[in-house]
Every structure is written in C-alpha cells, then in structure tokens.
Design a protein around this motif. Sequence first.
Motif, PDB file in Angstrom:
ATOM      1  N   SER A 272       0.695  -1.243  -0.153  1.00 54.64           N
ATOM      2  CA  SER A 272       0.007   0.134   0.118  1.00 54.64           C
ATOM      3  C   SER A 272       0.781   1.214  -0.044  1.00 54.64           C
ATOM      4  O   SER A 272       0.285   2.419  -0.251  1.00 54.64           O
ATOM      5  N   VAL A 274       3.050   3.728  -1.945  1.00 56.48           N
ATOM      6  CA  VAL A 274       3.299   4.095  -3.230  1.00 56.48           C
ATOM      7  C   VAL A 274       4.643   4.354  -3.493  1.00 56.48           C
ATOM      8  O   VAL A 274       5.285   4.821  -2.910  1.00 56.48           O
ATOM      9  N   ASN A 275       4.968   3.749  -4.802  1.00 61.19           N
ATOM     10  CA  ASN A 275       6.226   3.747  -5.249  1.00 61.19           C
ATOM     11  C   ASN A 275       6.420   4.111  -6.633  1.00 61.19           C
ATOM     12  O   ASN A 275       5.147   4.361  -7.288  1.00 61.19           O
ATOM     13  N   SER A 276       7.352   4.125  -7.141  1.00 63.31           N
ATOM     14  CA  SER A 276       7.551   4.600  -8.773  1.00 63.31           C
ATOM     15  C   SER A 276       6.866   3.569  -9.549  1.00 63.31           C
ATOM     16  O   SER A 276       6.683   3.891 -10.650  1.00 63.31           O
ATOM     17  N   SER A 278       4.108   2.073  -8.957  1.00 60.68           N
ATOM     18  CA  SER A 278       2.542   2.110  -8.666  1.00 60.68           C
ATOM     19  C   SER A 278       1.731   2.322  -9.813  1.00 60.68           C
ATOM     20  O   SER A 278       0.563   2.111  -9.972  1.00 60.68           O
ATOM     21  N   LYS A 279       2.341   3.565 -10.501  1.00 62.56           N
ATOM     22  CA  LYS A 279       1.174   4.146 -11.547  1.00 62.56           C
ATOM     23  C   LYS A 279       0.499   3.491 -12.404  1.00 62.56           C
ATOM     24  O   LYS A 279       1.119   2.326 -12.763  1.00 62.56           O
ATOM     25  N   LYS A 281      -1.812   1.344 -11.585  1.00 56.92           N
ATOM     26  CA  LYS A 281      -2.206   0.034 -10.818  1.00 56.92           C
ATOM     27  C   LYS A 281      -3.082   0.530  -9.904  1.00 56.92           C
ATOM     28  O   LYS A 281      -2.716   1.677  -9.177  1.00 56.92           O
ATOM     29  N   ARG A 282      -3.947  -0.213  -9.556  1.00 55.68           N
ATOM     30  CA  ARG A 282      -4.735  -0.057  -8.283  1.00 55.68           C
ATOM     31  C   ARG A 282      -3.856  -0.371  -6.970  1.00 55.68           C
ATOM     32  O   ARG A 282      -3.281  -1.442  -6.973  1.00 55.68           O
ATOM     33  N   LEU A 283      -3.949   0.388  -6.079  1.00 62.67           N
ATOM     34  CA  LEU A 283      -3.164   0.129  -4.919  1.00 62.67           C
ATOM     35  C   LEU A 283      -3.747  -0.997  -4.145  1.00 62.67           C
ATOM     36  O   LEU A 283      -4.968  -1.042  -3.797  1.00 62.67           O
ATOM     37  N   GLU A 284      -2.789  -1.957  -3.625  1.00 63.54           N
ATOM     38  CA  GLU A 284      -3.311  -3.149  -2.695  1.00 63.54           C
ATOM     39  C   GLU A 284      -3.417  -2.456  -1.514  1.00 63.54           C
ATOM     40  O   GLU A 284      -2.451  -2.280  -0.766  1.00 63.54           O
ATOM     41  N   VAL A 285      -4.700  -2.676  -0.863  1.00 62.41           N
ATOM     42  CA  VAL A 285      -4.748  -1.942   0.677  1.00 62.41           C
ATOM     43  C   VAL A 285      -4.976  -3.066   1.629  1.00 62.41           C
ATOM     44  O   VAL A 285      -5.505  -3.920   1.308  1.00 62.41           O
TER      45      VAL A 285
END
Lengths: 334, 339
Positions: A272, A274-276, A278-279, A281-285
């Motif tokens: 969860s 955010v890194n470079s 992640s763009k 994609k949906r974040l896995e929370v």
Amino acid sequence: MSIQNKNSGNKKTVKRKEPLISIENLEVKFINQDATIHAVNGVDINLDKGKVLTILGESGSGKSVTMRSILRLLPPKASLSGSIVLDGKNIIDMSQDQLSSMRGHEVSMIFQEPMVAFDPVYKVGSQIAETVVRHLGTSFNEGLARAKELFDLVQIPSAKSRLSAYPHELSGGMRQRAMIALALACSPKLLLADEPTTALDATVQIQILLLLRELQRELGMSIIFVTHDVGVATEIADELAVMYAGKIVEIGNVNNVIKKPAHPYTRGLLSSTVNSESKGKRLEVIGGSPPDMSKLFEGCAFSPRCNKVLEHCWGQKPTVKSLSINQRASCFNI
Amino acid sequence: MSETILEVQKLKKYFPIKGGILNQTTAEVQAVDVIDFVVARGETLGIVGESGCGKSTTARLLMQLIKHDDGEIIFDGYAVGKSGGITTREMRKRMQMVFQDSYSSLNPRLPVESSIAFGPIVHGVNKSAAQKKARDLLIKVGLNPELFSRRYPHELSGGQRQRVNIARALALEPEVLILDEAVSALDKSVEAQVLNLLMDLKAEFKLTFIFISHDLNVVHYISDRVLVMYLGRVVEIGDVSAVYNYPKHPYTRALISAMPSMDPKKRTEAVPLVGDPPNPISPPSGCRFRTRCPFSEDICAIKEPILIHTDLKKRQSSACHMGDPDSGHSRTNLNGLPK
C-alpha cells in the motif's frame, strides 16, 4: 541482532557476543481513569554495537513508546514491565539519579521537532556546552570548544558564528543538525532517533539521513531509528523491525524484510506504499483501520484486517518463527 | 464545454510583514510571484515543491480564500470576480477543496451528516433533500450512514474524517477538487485506501483534480501532469512521466533524486542538493534557484529565466536558461541535463 525465541527454552546453542542493548518482554501500559492503553505488548530486541535498527510502524503501533522506554521518558501514568539491559545495567530498575547520568551520556535521543528539543531562550552553543559540562565535568569554555567541533562534525557551515544563534534563527535543516550535535556531545553508545526527518523537506531529509549514516559509521555507535516511512527505513536501516499493535510482527535484515516480507501486515504495508512502479495500478490496501489499543487481543491483533486469517488466529497468539538466520516473523501462516 | 477548465494568468500574492512603531510594512514575503498555468478538464494536475514554495498559497488563491494582489483566475472561460465573469460564490460551487488537517476543517459541533449537508443548504437545496444527499455521499466515500451520519468529528479516525471531508467537498457537485496535502497526515495503509477512493470518485463524477503534495511518489501515482514550484515560481511543468524521467530543470532533478530509494541495495549515495531553500522575503536575483544550482553562471544572477510554454499542447517546459540556446548560458538541457 535477533529476537529471542521465548519458546525455544534453552539459549545456550550459539554463543554470541553480548549485545549493546537487550530488551526482553517489554510491556508498557498507560493507565487512565476510564481505560488502560496497552501500548507495548511484549517486545524483544537485541541490538549489537555499531548497528542501525529501524522500527517501522503506523501511528499507535507502539514504536515511539518502545523507544522512549529506553530513556524512561514516559509520563508517570505509564507502567513498565520486562527488562531493558544496557551494558549489564537494567534501565527499568534505575533511580532518577542514575537515569539523569545515563540520559544524554550513554544514550541520547533526537526528536522530530528540534524547535521543541531546544530551549528557545538560550543560544544553541551554550546548550550543547551545558550538556558537556554536566556529563564530562569540563569547564564551560571547553564545552564550547567541543560544541564547535560537533558543529563541524554535523557539517554546519560557519560553525563558529552559528554557536551563538538562538534556535529560532536556524532553518529547519540546520536546527536538526544542531540537535544531532547536541545528542552526540558526549559520544553516546546508542542514539535514539524518533522520526527525525519527518518534518523536513525531501531535499533536506536525504541530507540528514546521509549525515546520520556517515556519523554512525565514523563513530561506531548504534542507532535505533523510528519511522513510519518505508523509504526512510530503507535508506538507513541495517535491521528492520515492523511493529503492529505494540508487537514486533517481523524483524530481520532490511534487504530480506523489504524484498521478501513474510508477515501479512508487512506485505500489506509495502504494497500500500506508493512507489515509482505503482502508477496505473490500483493500490493493494489493508482493509479496516488500526486496532483499539485499549482492548487486549486474545489472538493475533492483526486478525481483523488480515487476508490470510485462519480459525485459530483469533484465539491464539502466534509465536516467533525463523524464516532464515536473518529474518523472523510471528504468524501462523509461516 | 472548453477543454481548459481553469486558467491562471500572472497570479501574484505578497504577504506584508508589519513591524516598527507605526506598524508599517517592513518587508514582504513573496509567496506566489507571478505564475501562469492551465488545467485541462478531467485531468489531475499535481503541484510539488518544498515547504514555503507557495503551493498552498496557490490553492488558497484559486479558492479565493485569500485575495490575490495581481493577475487573473479564469474558470471555464469566465474571469473570477470580474464584471462579465463569474462570481466567487458561483465559482466555489463548482470548485471545492479538501484540506490536510481533517479535524480542524470540520465543525466540531455538527454531526458529519449536517456538515456535508451544510453547503447544499446554503446554496438553496431544501433540508431533507440535502440530508438525503449527505447520506448518499457517505455511502460513496465508503462510510455506512447508519453508523456514521450522526457521529461528531472527534468520534472518527483520521481516515474516516478525511472521507467525510471528501464527501462534503463533493456535496455541491463540483467539477474541480483541490486536494491540499489531503492524504499527507494519514498512515500509509489508510492513505492507500483514500487514494483508491479518490481515483474511483474521479472516474465516477468526471472530476478534475488539483493535487498538492510534498510526497513525490504520491503525486507521480495520481497525476497526469505535474507542476514544480520553487520560491513562489513555477520552475517546470509537464507530463508526469516526462518530468519525472527527464527533468529539464536542475531543481526538479534534485527533488526527484531526493526521494528515498525503496531498495536497500540501491541507497542514495550523494546528497542531491545542499542547504535549505532561501528566504522568500529576499529571494536571490535572477534565477531563484541559482544559489543551490550546480550549473549556475553569471547570466543566472542577472536575468530571470522565463517559463515560456504553459499551454497544454507542450509536453514539458522549464524555466531555466539552459533551455534557451540564446540565453548566454554555456550549457544546454535540450538533450537532458548535464551530468
């Protein structure tokens, strides 16, 4: 460094060198009138000389309380149990006098807000000199000379004139450097850092992190560094401990923990963040919200948010399991 | 409907510093010093920069929470607050803001449902319709109205409160949402939840976002274009991938390389930028970045570099003499910044 497996019983298997600090089964409760907050629920840490341990956790995970326990910087309503042994002395049993001579001498601390750590009405140079005089018994002028040395060490430009500045006259980054100088005044064996870069801008944050890394190597001290930021932890840690609900859920070599996280919470926290990459994609929370620390969990405190929860997670506490020499986690799934 | 929803022209705001016996203005903080940019309908424009660079002042100026000294804000083709334009009240209905501090931006004495319904009621919606809308919005932001609508802000966690703030901002059905460090105070696991929510809402309500943050990773994640500010000026603007991968301005490059590495084997080895930003009361002459810039030359102290292209067609533009072959600077950034 490692966490001791309490269930293994015999510790005589490997003869290892004495750690600098050894924390065993630390519990901290804050007893209020209406509720008791169980901030730290059994933390074990062994830290060797010259190593950097980073404790990563979200707010309320007990990371700062664990660290403050080492200096016994907790309000009177806090009740501590367990042991914190530094160089053979148990900090939990120390008297106020013993504590004052330890604080700032053997162990010192840097904070998130240097403006609060300094007294606003005294010059920063005299505040550092005062510490030197108090612990090393030098004259005030010798103390000032030491302060000048320290300012050079933490790379404050035009150190001499900055010594007579008041805290508010320094910029955020300079103030943080001055606080590091203050903390290093008596060459502590252990430096505690409580989110020292959180309030800083990115460009200044990386300067301070690199400075701390350099000083740590040069002076050979140990650091316990508390942060909520995975990136900061990655930059500074040798060992990484992940805390959740007052417990260390995973600990190990930073590379292992970041690359191959084993505990579902560590995995969720990393995915969860955010890194470079992640763009797009949906974040896995991690679903849900952090636990209510006024209630004690019977089983694993992460169960309500865990995507791999098993039947017995709710009622039974997981024990620490070794994944390798360099990594341990407490989870039934391992 | 035009492609451009918001246009900012020569926007300027200086804050006076009063002092002396007569309480006269002794100096000015040059918070936002003549900036231009446009925001396309449906995009997310990220604004990044260090503290004190003017990003929050820009947001407040856009909302007219503070009055600008000079320049113009043009909303959907109409100048804000000008005759023949659009009134501030009308503009605020179509552009809403979410703040960093989720607690202080809610009325502590109002249950969250009333906080959300407040805006529509002020703008003439009847009470029961506004309350129904508030409950619908609570569902949209992932809070069960049965459980949450009667609660007060102090009874919610930080993440829940920020969801309420988002619901309240959406209550007037705005076209633009300004998010000023809206996720910065949240824990990472909660931040990710709110970011996912924002992406969903943006798609559902066809919103335009202006997303202000100091967290470069988050801005990279959410933005289509990014605007980099330094000491009250725009130093670079462009597509997020272009700006992050091929920064043209030395400041942008330093800012991006100051991001902590997420790989323990690839730690940052050299400090990308020394010192702190200069004081915005007396910024350096010429280019404001020159005091910290590794490529600073005489021309940089004399002449101020201008950001030429602010239109949407240009993928990337920067305010640096190295981008202009005729500037007199000995280097060029046209094939990427010098090493």
